[in-house]
Scaffold this active site. Structure first.
Site, PDB file in Angstrom:
ATOM      1  N   CYS A  43       0.829  -1.210   0.000  1.00 21.52           N
ATOM      2  CA  CYS A  43       0.000   0.000   0.000  1.00 21.52           C
ATOM      3  C   CYS A  43       0.861   1.255   0.000  1.00 21.52           C
ATOM      4  O   CYS A  43       0.678   2.145  -0.828  1.00 21.52           O
ATOM      5  CB  CYS A  43      -0.924  -0.022   1.218  1.00 21.52           C
ATOM      6  SG  CYS A  43      -1.870   1.488   1.386  1.00 21.52           S
ATOM      7  N   CYS A  48      -1.496   1.747  -3.091  1.00 21.87           N
ATOM      8  CA  CYS A  48      -2.482   2.821  -2.920  1.00 21.87           C
ATOM      9  C   CYS A  48      -1.872   4.222  -2.905  1.00 21.87           C
ATOM     10  O   CYS A  48      -2.349   5.116  -3.604  1.00 21.87           O
ATOM     11  CB  CYS A  48      -3.241   2.652  -1.594  1.00 21.87           C
ATOM     12  SG  CYS A  48      -3.339   0.989  -0.948  1.00 21.87           S
ATOM     13  N   LYS A  51       0.179   5.392  -6.031  1.00 25.20           N
ATOM     14  CA  LYS A  51      -0.812   5.429  -7.117  1.00 25.20           C
ATOM     15  C   LYS A  51      -1.657   6.696  -7.046  1.00 25.20           C
ATOM     16  O   LYS A  51      -1.831   7.402  -8.023  1.00 25.20           O
ATOM     17  CB  LYS A  51      -1.677   4.164  -7.004  1.00 25.20           C
ATOM     18  CG  LYS A  51      -2.742   3.973  -8.017  1.00 25.20           C
ATOM     19  CD  LYS A  51      -4.161   4.242  -7.625  1.00 25.20           C
ATOM     20  CE  LYS A  51      -4.701   3.938  -6.297  1.00 25.20           C
ATOM     21  NZ  LYS A  51      -5.461   2.726  -6.171  1.00 25.20           N
ATOM     22  N   TYR A 180      -9.157  -3.041 -11.342  1.00 24.46           N
ATOM     23  CA  TYR A 180      -9.010  -1.625 -10.998  1.00 24.46           C
ATOM     24  C   TYR A 180      -7.586  -1.116 -11.184  1.00 24.46           C
ATOM     25  O   TYR A 180      -7.383   0.049 -11.534  1.00 24.46           O
ATOM     26  CB  TYR A 180      -9.563  -1.336  -9.593  1.00 24.46           C
ATOM     27  CG  TYR A 180      -8.677  -1.725  -8.434  1.00 24.46           C
ATOM     28  CD1 TYR A 180      -7.809  -0.799  -7.859  1.00 24.46           C
ATOM     29  CD2 TYR A 180      -8.714  -3.001  -7.892  1.00 24.46           C
ATOM     30  CE1 TYR A 180      -7.000  -1.153  -6.793  1.00 24.46           C
ATOM     31  CE2 TYR A 180      -7.918  -3.354  -6.830  1.00 24.46           C
ATOM     32  CZ  TYR A 180      -7.055  -2.431  -6.280  1.00 24.46           C
ATOM     33  OH  TYR A 180      -6.252  -2.767  -5.229  1.00 24.46           O
ATOM     34  N   GLU A 184      -6.918   2.072 -13.432  1.00 22.17           N
ATOM     35  CA  GLU A 184      -6.337   3.277 -12.821  1.00 22.17           C
ATOM     36  C   GLU A 184      -5.069   3.711 -13.555  1.00 22.17           C
ATOM     37  O   GLU A 184      -4.869   4.894 -13.845  1.00 22.17           O
ATOM     38  CB  GLU A 184      -6.030   3.019 -11.344  1.00 22.17           C
ATOM     39  CG  GLU A 184      -7.302   2.912 -10.506  1.00 22.17           C
ATOM     40  CD  GLU A 184      -7.060   2.505  -9.068  1.00 22.17           C
ATOM     41  OE1 GLU A 184      -7.948   2.737  -8.240  1.00 22.17           O
ATOM     42  OE2 GLU A 184      -5.992   1.940  -8.746  1.00 22.17           O
ATOM     43  N   HIS A 439     -26.822  21.820  -0.810  1.00 24.40           N
ATOM     44  CA  HIS A 439     -26.950  22.450  -2.127  1.00 24.40           C
ATOM     45  C   HIS A 439     -25.978  23.610  -2.273  1.00 24.40           C
ATOM     46  O   HIS A 439     -25.776  24.350  -1.316  1.00 24.40           O
ATOM     47  CB  HIS A 439     -28.393  22.954  -2.282  1.00 24.40           C
ATOM     48  CG  HIS A 439     -28.671  23.556  -3.610  1.00 24.40           C
ATOM     49  ND1 HIS A 439     -28.790  22.782  -4.756  1.00 24.40           N
ATOM     50  CD2 HIS A 439     -28.830  24.851  -3.988  1.00 24.40           C
ATOM     51  CE1 HIS A 439     -29.031  23.590  -5.777  1.00 24.40           C
ATOM     52  NE2 HIS A 439     -29.050  24.846  -5.339  1.00 24.40           N
ATOM     53  N   GLU A 444     -26.069  15.779  -3.654  1.00 22.05           N
ATOM     54  CA  GLU A 444     -27.469  15.983  -3.252  1.00 22.05           C
ATOM     55  C   GLU A 444     -28.408  15.102  -4.077  1.00 22.05           C
ATOM     56  O   GLU A 444     -29.510  14.779  -3.657  1.00 22.05           O
ATOM     57  CB  GLU A 444     -27.872  17.453  -3.345  1.00 22.05           C
ATOM     58  CG  GLU A 444     -27.949  18.032  -4.733  1.00 22.05           C
ATOM     59  CD  GLU A 444     -28.257  19.542  -4.706  1.00 22.05           C
ATOM     60  OE1 GLU A 444     -29.326  19.919  -4.207  1.00 22.05           O
ATOM     61  OE2 GLU A 444     -27.424  20.334  -5.179  1.00 22.05           O
TER      62      GLU A 444
HETATM   63  C1  LIG Z   1      -1.023  -0.831  -7.609  1.00 27.15           C
HETATM   64  C2  LIG Z   1      -1.883  -1.118  -6.411  1.00 27.15           C
HETATM   65  C3  LIG Z   1      -2.813  -0.193  -5.996  1.00 27.15           C
HETATM   66  C4  LIG Z   1      -3.597  -0.441  -4.886  1.00 27.15           C
HETATM   67  N1  LIG Z   1      -4.521   0.493  -4.512  1.00 27.15           N
HETATM   68  C5  LIG Z   1      -5.288   0.291  -3.434  1.00 27.15           C
HETATM   69  C6  LIG Z   1      -6.221   1.277  -3.006  1.00 27.15           C
HETATM   70  O1  LIG Z   1      -6.366   2.316  -3.627  1.00 27.15           O
HETATM   71  N2  LIG Z   1      -6.945   1.024  -1.901  1.00 27.15           N
HETATM   72  C7  LIG Z   1      -6.803  -0.133  -1.171  1.00 27.15           C
HETATM   73  O2  LIG Z   1      -7.475  -0.300  -0.157  1.00 27.15           O
HETATM   74  N3  LIG Z   1      -5.939  -1.108  -1.564  1.00 27.15           N
HETATM   75  C8  LIG Z   1      -5.172  -0.908  -2.675  1.00 27.15           C
HETATM   76  N4  LIG Z   1      -4.264  -1.864  -3.044  1.00 27.15           N
HETATM   77  C9  LIG Z   1      -4.220  -3.147  -2.299  1.00 27.15           C
HETATM   78  C10 LIG Z   1      -3.397  -2.994  -1.003  1.00 27.15           C
HETATM   79  O3  LIG Z   1      -2.121  -2.483  -1.309  1.00 27.15           O
HETATM   80  C11 LIG Z   1      -3.289  -4.349  -0.325  1.00 27.15           C
HETATM   81  O4  LIG Z   1      -4.575  -4.882  -0.133  1.00 27.15           O
HETATM   82  C12 LIG Z   1      -2.600  -4.258   1.044  1.00 27.15           C
HETATM   83  O5  LIG Z   1      -1.323  -3.706   0.922  1.00 27.15           O
HETATM   84  C13 LIG Z   1      -2.521  -5.648   1.682  1.00 27.15           C
HETATM   85  O6  LIG Z   1      -1.815  -5.583   2.890  1.00 27.15           O
HETATM   86  P1  LIG Z   1      -1.052  -6.866   3.437  1.00 27.15           P
HETATM   87  O7  LIG Z   1      -0.565  -6.499   4.797  1.00 27.15           O
HETATM   88  O8  LIG Z   1      -1.894  -8.062   3.296  1.00 27.15           O
HETATM   89  O9  LIG Z   1       0.176  -7.085   2.447  1.00 27.15           O
HETATM   90  P2  LIG Z   1       1.279  -6.105   1.884  1.00 27.15           P
HETATM   91  O10 LIG Z   1       0.958  -4.689   2.121  1.00 27.15           O
HETATM   92  O11 LIG Z   1       1.523  -6.555   0.490  1.00 27.15           O
HETATM   93  O12 LIG Z   1       2.554  -6.420   2.787  1.00 27.15           O
HETATM   94  C14 LIG Z   1       3.217  -7.637   2.737  1.00 27.15           C
HETATM   95  C15 LIG Z   1       4.688  -7.385   3.033  1.00 27.15           C
HETATM   96  O13 LIG Z   1       5.328  -8.629   3.299  1.00 27.15           O
HETATM   97  C16 LIG Z   1       6.637  -8.577   2.783  1.00 27.15           C
HETATM   98  N5  LIG Z   1       7.084  -9.974   2.651  1.00 27.15           N
HETATM   99  C17 LIG Z   1       6.628 -10.922   1.785  1.00 27.15           C
HETATM  100  N6  LIG Z   1       7.205 -12.104   2.047  1.00 27.15           N
HETATM  101  C18 LIG Z   1       8.037 -11.913   3.104  1.00 27.15           C
HETATM  102  C19 LIG Z   1       8.893 -12.768   3.859  1.00 27.15           C
HETATM  103  N7  LIG Z   1       8.977 -14.084   3.607  1.00 27.15           N
HETATM  104  N8  LIG Z   1       9.623 -12.228   4.860  1.00 27.15           N
HETATM  105  C20 LIG Z   1       9.543 -10.903   5.150  1.00 27.15           C
HETATM  106  N9  LIG Z   1       8.739 -10.057   4.480  1.00 27.15           N
HETATM  107  C21 LIG Z   1       7.978 -10.559   3.476  1.00 27.15           C
HETATM  108  C22 LIG Z   1       6.489  -7.825   1.486  1.00 27.15           C
HETATM  109  O14 LIG Z   1       7.720  -7.251   1.077  1.00 27.15           O
HETATM  110  C23 LIG Z   1       5.453  -6.770   1.870  1.00 27.15           C
HETATM  111  O15 LIG Z   1       6.072  -5.570   2.306  1.00 27.15           O
HETATM  112  C24 LIG Z   1      -3.444  -1.647  -4.157  1.00 27.15           C
HETATM  113  C25 LIG Z   1      -2.497  -2.600  -4.567  1.00 27.15           C
HETATM  114  C26 LIG Z   1      -1.726  -2.333  -5.675  1.00 27.15           C
HETATM  115  C27 LIG Z   1      -0.716  -3.356  -6.114  1.00 27.15           C
END
Ligand SMILES: Cc1cc2nc3c(=O)[nH]c(=O)nc-3n(C[C@H](O)[C@H](O)[C@H](O)COP(=O)(O)OP(=O)(O)OC[C@H]3O[C@@H](n4cnc5c(N)ncnc54)[C@H](O)[C@@H]3O)c2cc1C
Length: 462
Positions: A43, A48, A51, A180, A184, A439, A444
């Site tokens: 994110c 997010c 972006k 999306y 986007e 308004h 609205e």
């Molecule tokens: C281009 C794009 C735009 C988006 N826009 C939106 C938006 O506008 N609104 C919204 O709500 N969501 C959006 N999302 C989705 C959102 O980013 C994800 O839903 C959210 O980040 C999920 O969080 P998470 O904690 O599950 O995983 P992540 O945020 O992906 O975090 C996982 C982390 O784990 C780390 N990792 C992986 N494997 C290991 C390991 N073995 N050891 C140590 N670290 C590891 C990774 O490096 C990463 O930093 C977007 C996603 C993308 C790709």
């Protein structure tokens, strides 16, 4: 004192992992959190946040044009992609710092390393080779763009990850995908003046959203100059002699472009995580299977966020983390609530939505009232911009509950957040009707659509 090095070991420093680690450490638990790339996760680092910053940047050309209708004459303009990327990176660095500080202040141990499970309660940190033990393990490793290695030339393509760090803005781009992220980025690149083609194999972009939003957005995008090709898919990408890329599609189109971006879904980051060493169950896609409390089949291992492939959104990952803390550390069993999630597509115009699209509501309820308004937003009168705002409410006729609200227009994401509260509170159409309008606003319209535009009975529009 427990026999383990840590009470909780969190793998992944993204939206879900950081929240869980911070809250658990704040409760006095001995917490470690491992991140292999950058804290903040998808994110903050490549989702997010960057972006949305690029979306803002891409809207300026229209602002400059619209200003003319209001008596402003904007002088010569120029755009610097490297300056935008540098400014964006500075902001991302700042946010990453805040994430780290939050963890440090709460007392969590920050480990800059990939972590893998190597046995019961046991993990290895790849950076140092150190092995540690933990009473509970929380997997919050998120997902990554599906690289589709089987497609010839896939290695020549970029994903959303690289789109944030291109050395220069391409003159032309073909984006394949209809979700999306694809939509986007098509709007971002087009807004920045890139000749943009969006190629999607389905009949209409944004599967799963309300059809009026999908068709009206596609038409608006086409009006802005984006070429949208549905019912088609890229089969092959090759390097052309002129240094550009040649993308061939199933329908026989050939696109000669500077960049090809693939936005064809995301895969959970469960490869080589050591799940098989302890028998954590995954589905066919590699997503970790969990129960309603984010528990895996192994009693001390939990998973949340994108890696569980429930709803892939940042607020959902954070909410699941907070429920995990309530359940495991506050003796207050709490299941994540995935119902009525308000969300946005930061296209241009935006989509803001909460609840059911009409087709899904029609399957669920015997009779629907549909309220639909399509109008020219006030700002477009003097600017002369040819654009329309679309607002739609879907009401279950039996109890008058509003079961879906969909908006296409400026700031639709902001509106969706607020209308989400109304739907979550179970508001009926009568509640909307007795709410005074603000308004003059676009929103609205949501409280002044007094008569249904049409009804849907037993799935048929009447
Ligand atoms: C281009 C794009 C735009 C988006 N826009 C939106 C938006 O506008 N609104 C919204 O709500 N969501 C959006 N999302 C989705 C959102 O980013 C994800 O839903 C959210 O980040 C999920 O969080 P998470 O904690 O599950 O995983 P992540 O945020 O992906 O975090 C996982 C982390 O784990 C780390 N990792 C992986 N494997 C290991 C390991 N073995 N050891 C140590 N670290 C590891 C990774 O490096 C990463 O930093 C977007 C996603 C993308 C790709």
């Amino acid at each position: 004192m427990s026999a383990y090095d840590f009470d909780l070991f969190v793998i992944g420093g993204g939206s879900g992992g950081v929240r869980a680690a911070r809250l658990a450490a704040g409760l006095g638990k001995r917490v470690a959190i491992a991140e292999e790339y950058r804290f903040g996760g998808t994110c903050v680092i490549r989702g997010c946040v960057p972006k949305k910053l690029l979306v803002y940047a891409s809207q300026y050309p229209e602002h400059f044009e619209d200003a003319e209708g209001y008596g402003w004459h904007v002088g010569e303009r120029s755009f610097s992609w490297p300056e935008l990327i540098a400014a964006k990176d500075k902001e991302i660095d700042r946010l990453e710092g805040l994430y780290r500080k939050g963890l440090e202040n709460a007392g969590a141990e920050i480990l800059e390393s990939r972590a893998e499970i190597i046995g019961p309660h046991r993990l290895r940190l790849n950076a140092s080779g150190q092995e540690v033990t933990a009473e509970k393990i929380l997997i919050a490793v998120g997902g990554a763009p599906n690289p589709h290695p089987e497609m010839p030339g896939s290695e020549l393509c970029i994903s959303s990850n690289e789109a944030f760090h291109l050395d220069e803005l391409p003159k032309s781009i073909a984006i394949t995908g209809g979700g999306y992220i694809a939509v986007e980025f098509a709007n971002i690149f087009n807004g920045l003046g890139v000749e943009t083609t969006l190629i999607y194999r389905g009949p209409e972009i944004l599967r799963g959203f309300d059809m009026d939003m999908r068709t009206n957005l596609r038409e608006a995008m086409e009006k802005k100059g984006i070429r949208v090709v549905c019912h088609d898919t890229i089969l092959d990408v090759a390097q052309a002699a002129d240094g550009r890329l040649k993308a061939e599609t199933r329908q026989g189109h050939v696109f000669n472009v500077d960049k090809v971006m693939m936005a064809l879904g995301r895969l959970p980051n469960t490869k080589s995580l050591g799940l098989e060493s302890v028998g954590v169950q995954t589905d066919a896609k590699g997503a970790i299977e969990v129960d309603q409390y984010s528990r895996t089949n192994v009693d001390y291992i939990y998973a949340l966020g994108d890696v569980t492939d429930r709803v892939q959104l940042t607020p959902v990952a954070i909410h699941e983390a907070m429920c995990f803390i309530e359940t495991e550390y506050k003796n207050n069993p709490t299941t994540p609530d995935h119902d009525l999630i308000a969300t946005a597509v930061f296209s241009q115009p935006e989509i803001g939505t909460v609840g059911l699209p009409e087709d899904v509501a029609a399957e669920r309820y015997t009779e629907l009232e549909v309220y639909l308004a399509k109008f020219r937003p006030m700002k477009a009168t003097l600017s002369g911009r040819d654009e329309r705002t679309v607002m739609k409410l879907i009401v279950n006729a039996a109890d008058r509950k509003v079961v879906g609200a969909h908006i296409l227009g400026h700031e639709a994401g902001e509106m969706a957040q607020l209308i989400g509260v109304a739907l979550k509170g179970g508001c009926t159409k009568d509640d909307f009707d007795r709410t005074m309008a603000v308004h003059p606003t676009a929103s609205e319209e949501l409280v002044t659509m007094y008569n249904p535009t049409y009804r849907v009975k037993n799935g048929e529009r009447v």
